[in-house]
Every structure is written in structure tokens, then in C-alpha cells.
Design an enzyme around this catalytic site. Structure first.
Site, mmCIF file in Angstrom:
data_model
loop_
_atom_site.group_PDB
_atom_site.id
_atom_site.type_symbol
_atom_site.label_atom_id
_atom_site.label_comp_id
_atom_site.label_asym_id
_atom_site.label_seq_id
_atom_site.Cartn_x
_atom_site.Cartn_y
_atom_site.Cartn_z
ATOM 1 N N THR A 10 10.722 43.039 -18.241
ATOM 2 C CA THR A 10 10.262 41.816 -18.913
ATOM 3 C C THR A 10 9.045 41.251 -18.205
ATOM 4 O O THR A 10 8.895 41.395 -16.994
ATOM 5 C CB THR A 10 11.371 40.751 -18.990
ATOM 6 O OG1 THR A 10 10.845 39.579 -19.635
ATOM 7 C CG2 THR A 10 11.889 40.374 -17.611
ATOM 8 N N ARG A 11 8.189 40.619 -18.976
ATOM 9 C CA ARG A 11 7.080 39.856 -18.400
ATOM 10 C C ARG A 11 7.114 38.429 -18.943
ATOM 11 O O ARG A 11 6.140 37.705 -18.842
ATOM 12 C CB ARG A 11 5.737 40.530 -18.696
ATOM 13 C CG ARG A 11 5.381 40.601 -20.161
ATOM 14 C CD ARG A 11 3.960 41.121 -20.345
ATOM 15 N NE ARG A 11 3.427 40.842 -21.654
ATOM 16 C CZ ARG A 11 3.543 41.641 -22.718
ATOM 17 N NH1 ARG A 11 4.204 42.773 -22.641
ATOM 18 N NH2 ARG A 11 2.994 41.308 -23.868
ATOM 19 N N HIS A 60 14.978 34.506 -23.308
ATOM 20 C CA HIS A 60 15.679 33.621 -24.223
ATOM 21 C C HIS A 60 16.948 34.315 -24.719
ATOM 22 O O HIS A 60 17.263 35.415 -24.296
ATOM 23 C CB HIS A 60 14.743 33.209 -25.371
ATOM 24 C CG HIS A 60 13.544 32.430 -24.901
ATOM 25 N ND1 HIS A 60 13.654 31.177 -24.346
ATOM 26 C CD2 HIS A 60 12.222 32.744 -24.857
ATOM 27 C CE1 HIS A 60 12.447 30.742 -23.998
ATOM 28 N NE2 HIS A 60 11.562 31.672 -24.292
ATOM 29 N N HIS A 80 16.899 38.175 -25.869
ATOM 30 C CA HIS A 80 16.866 39.235 -24.860
ATOM 31 C C HIS A 80 18.122 39.237 -23.993
ATOM 32 O O HIS A 80 18.559 40.288 -23.537
ATOM 33 C CB HIS A 80 15.585 39.146 -24.032
ATOM 34 C CG HIS A 80 14.386 39.672 -24.762
ATOM 35 N ND1 HIS A 80 13.087 39.439 -24.365
ATOM 36 C CD2 HIS A 80 14.298 40.411 -25.890
ATOM 37 C CE1 HIS A 80 12.256 40.027 -25.214
ATOM 38 N NE2 HIS A 80 12.961 40.615 -26.149
ATOM 39 N N ARG A 118 11.606 46.152 -29.699
ATOM 40 C CA ARG A 118 10.479 46.329 -30.625
ATOM 41 C C ARG A 118 9.188 45.976 -29.906
ATOM 42 O O ARG A 118 9.144 45.053 -29.116
ATOM 43 C CB ARG A 118 10.673 45.424 -31.845
ATOM 44 C CG ARG A 118 11.888 45.824 -32.595
ATOM 45 C CD ARG A 118 12.194 45.048 -33.855
ATOM 46 N NE ARG A 118 11.191 44.129 -34.349
ATOM 47 C CZ ARG A 118 11.020 43.866 -35.639
ATOM 48 N NH1 ARG A 118 11.727 44.496 -36.537
ATOM 49 N NH2 ARG A 118 10.142 42.986 -36.024
ATOM 50 N N HIS A 148 7.576 47.216 -27.437
ATOM 51 C CA HIS A 148 7.655 47.206 -25.975
ATOM 52 C C HIS A 148 6.244 47.356 -25.379
ATOM 53 O O HIS A 148 5.502 48.249 -25.755
ATOM 54 C CB HIS A 148 8.541 48.369 -25.493
ATOM 55 C CG HIS A 148 8.739 48.406 -24.008
ATOM 56 N ND1 HIS A 148 9.907 47.997 -23.405
ATOM 57 C CD2 HIS A 148 7.920 48.780 -23.000
ATOM 58 C CE1 HIS A 148 9.789 48.131 -22.084
ATOM 59 N NE2 HIS A 148 8.593 48.608 -21.817
ATOM 60 N N ALA A 149 5.927 46.476 -24.431
ATOM 61 C CA ALA A 149 4.639 46.531 -23.719
ATOM 62 C C ALA A 149 3.440 46.434 -24.652
ATOM 63 O O ALA A 149 2.338 46.847 -24.309
ATOM 64 C CB ALA A 149 4.521 47.777 -22.845
#
Ligand SMILES: [Zn+2]
Length: 390
Positions: A199-200, A204, A207, A293, A295-296
Site C-alpha cells: 500500500t501507498r 480504509h 482494503h 484492481r 495495482h500500482a
């Protein structure tokens, strides 16, 4: 204690480039007389990742053959899966200054003491246009990863590393666990299977739900926030960490979950970075990895499911870590619980869904999002941080 057999690192052995004892004294003495190269924030992150084995099997900045193999085929020249090149780009000015030196001392911008010695194996031209399209699927200079690439030097200096010290960090010292340390921590807790969560952002309810769904089928959870360079508009690391701590204090089982820091810099390379993140988490000892969904991702450069689909391009067992693909999730008032489109038959009118922009506006106005969206403890921290920011 244990009959726990940890997952093998990528390539089979956990790399440790940190030199100790008499060898370190000799290396420090040598480094003092070598030409120096000052690393930027991103390269420092890569150095740290390499040093502790987070990027096993890499033992230094990659050479030209591996660079092109990764861009062309997402594999190293030895056939091992690898998604994003780890190279050291050097400006013409620096290149001229280090001349033909076979060894170079690497230093941080804010530190005089060399952190590592790079044994220069080769110098090669960085093919930025090819790298942009291969890694980022775009050459748009507005893309933060592409921008960092274009801002970096045109020549790569490659070779193995001998590390004297990890980059200094004054913050989150207790959470800065190396792959060897997370592996030891998992073994101590008796976890045979561990899911990693990248995570960055503050976490909430959505997640939290994904993590807990995953935790229903594995022994332990490693929440692994990326704490290297991110976009300037991402939530600052200290604020994020306070949010994670509040969440853990109130809502996570202490014997089943832990926080560690992922020292990588963010690439925003979407699908390729999902693979890279998964391999690195395997090195930290995770057996499973959550891929949500986009991701990154950043902006609209990648399709919603691209970062999940890319895993299908690898043969079973090639990555060695099991990706757990998730849909977006939400609280549904009719289901009376957290759910996703896979489990909830209702429509958006019954689901508590807020856009990122909406949430930021609420927090900025001192307004807590609904408890179904965000834990109040987390919302309070974000509101206070925004207030302090002004
Ligand atoms: Zn529902």
C-alpha cells in the site's frame, strides 16, 4: 521451535550484500579513496532493497544483457522471471568525473560516508524510449514513472555491490524489517503461509476487508507499506503510519498480523510493478500477495484488470508466490456488511461508495466519511493532518 519451512527466496537464496567486521573496515578504507557517486532518493531505495536481499537474486545494478532481457521478455538472461530493470543511471557530468574507475563509492546526498562500493562491470546506454514503452506502456512525460526515467542519466553503470551501511532513516525504526527479519518473525509466530499487502495509501474499510478475506485462508498478514519516494500528492509517510497503527490497535489480531516497511520507491508501472512487488514480497517470506484492481497504477494509463491479468503470462510456479486477485469492495446496506461485486447482488444505490476526490474534500472540511467507509480513528488522523497542513 518450528517445523515451519519458509518459502524460498526468488532464485533460491536470500542475498545479503552488507559487509561486516574486518572486511567492512577494509572496505571503508578503500571507499574513502574512490571516486564518489551521489545517489538520488530513488537510487538510494534501490540500493537498500538490493543490500537486504529484497531484490534477490540481484547482487547489484543490472547490466545491459539483463536490462534488455527484462524489457523484452520480463525475464533475466538466466530465465528467472523479473519485471522491472534495476539500473543506475548516471549523468554525463558524473560519468566524466568517475572516468574509467573500476570501483566507485556510492554516497547519499545528505551523507559524507560512503554507503557502498560498486564494482563497475560495464557501462551502457540506457534505452529510455524502449524502457518507457516496455515498463510503463507509455512514453507520456506526465506519467510520474516515465518522468523519473527521463530525468535520470543516459548511461547506466552496472556491477555488483558491497554495502557498508544501509541508508539512514530517522523514522519508523521498529518497522524497518529486512527480509531476513520478516522471515524470522514469521517463523517465530509459526506462520506457514503469509499474505503480503502493498500500500501507498491510508487503509480504509475496503482494503481492510481484502486483507481480512485473505487472512481467512492464510496464517498471517504482513501489511507492507511502501515508504520510498511517491508522488508529492500522496499522503505523507508519517501520517500513513499513524493510520496503520490506529487500525492495528483497534481492529487487527495481534498474533496474526504485523506491519513492516517496504523501502522501495514507487514506479507507478501498474502491471509490471505488480509482478515486481510480488517477487519482492516472496523475498520477504510471503507466500501470497494481494493484487487489487489497478495495482500500482496512476491516472488512466492501465486497464482496471491489467495488473491481475499479467500474472497469467507466467508459468505456474515461475513466480513462486500466489497472487490473490480481488475486486473492489464496499459496505452494502442491504447485505449489511462488506462485500464486492462478486458477493453482493445489489446495485450501487445500496453500496457505500465514495470517490477519492469526494473523500479528500470531506476530510479537508473536517468531515468524517461514513463509518462504513473509513474507521473513525483513521479519519480523525487524516482530518488532523489536513488541518495542520493548512
Ligand atoms: Zn449487497
Amino acid at each position: 521451535m518450528s517445523d515451519v519451512t519458509p518459502i524460498a527466496p526468488h532464485g533460491g537464496a536470500l542475498v545479503d550484500l552488507v559487509v561486516t567486521g574486518d572486511d567492512a573496515d577494509a572496505l571503508a578504507a578503500e571507499a574513502a579513496n574512490l571516486p564518489k557517486l551521489t545517489l538520488g532518493e530513488r537510487e538510494l531505495s534501490d540500493l537498500e532493497m538490493l543490500a537486504v536481499g529484497a531484490l534477490s537474486p540481484l547482487t547489484g545494478f543490472q547490466g545491459e544483457a539483463d536490462y534488455h532481457a527484462v524489457l523484452d521478455s520480463m525475464h533475466l538472461t538466466d530465465g528467472l522471471a523479473w519485471a522491472i530493470p534495476v539500473v543506475l543511471g548516471v549523468s554525463d557530468e558524473d560519468l566524466h568525473r568517475i572516468g574509467g574507475a573500476s570501483s566507485v563509492a556510492l554516497v547519499a546526498a545528505d551523507g559524507a560516508e560512503p554507503l557502498a562500493v560498486l564494482r563497475v562491470g560495464e557501462r551502457f546506454a540506457r534505452d529510455k524510449a524502449k524502457e518507457a514503452i516496455s515498463v510503463y506502456r507509455t512514453d507520456d512525460p506526465e506519467h510520474p514513472g516515465v518522468k523519473a526515467l527521463f530525468d535520470a542519466g543516459d548511461t547506466c553503470v552496472a556491477g555488483s555491490l558491497e554495502v557498508l551501511a544501509l541508508p539512514a532513516h530517522g523514522d519508523f525504526v521498529n518497522y524497518r524489517l529486512t527480509p531476513a527479519q520478516t522471515r524470522a518473525a514469521f517463523a517465530e509466530r509459526g506462520w506457514r503461509t503469509v499474505v503480503g499487502f502493498q500500500t501507498r495509501n491510508p487503509i480504509h474499510r475496503a482494503h481492510e476487508y481484502l486483507q481480512k478475506c485473505a487472512l481467512e485462508i492464510v496464517d498471517g498478514l504482513l501489511v507492507h507499506p511502501l515508504m520510498g519516494a511517491t508522488k508529492s500528492d500522496d499522503v505523507p509517510p508519517d501520517v500513513r503510519m499513524r493510520c496503520y497503527e490506529a487500525l492495528f490497535d483497534g481492529y487487527y489480531p495481534k498474533d496474526r498480523s504485523m506491519i513492516g516497511i517496504f523501502p522501495a520507491a514507487m514506479r507507478y508501472a501498474g502491471p509490471r510493478e505488480a509482478i515486481w512487488h510480488a517477487i519482492a514480497r516472496k523475498n520477504y517470506g510471503c507466500t501470497h500477495f494481494i493484487v487489487g484492481r489497478d495495482h500500482a497504477g496512476v491516472g488512466s494509463y492501465y486497464g482496471t484488470y491489467d495488473a491481475q491479468r499479467i500474472f497469467e503470462g507466467f508459468a505456474p510456479g515461475e513466480l513462486g508466490i500466489t497472487p490473490l486477485m480481488f475486486e473492489h469492495s464496499f459496505y452494502c446496506v442491504r447485505c449489511e456488511g462488506m462485500a464486492s461485486p462478486k458477493t453482493c447482488p445489489h446495485d450501487d444505490a445500496d453500496r457505500v461508495i465514495l470517490s477519492g476526490t469526494k473523500v479528500r474534500d470531506m476530510l479537508r472540511n473536517g468531515e468524517r466519511p461514513p463509518v462504513e467507509f473509513s474507521r473513525p480513528e483513521v479519519a480523525n488522523i487524516l482530518i488532523a493532518a489536513m488541518r495542520a497542513e493548512g
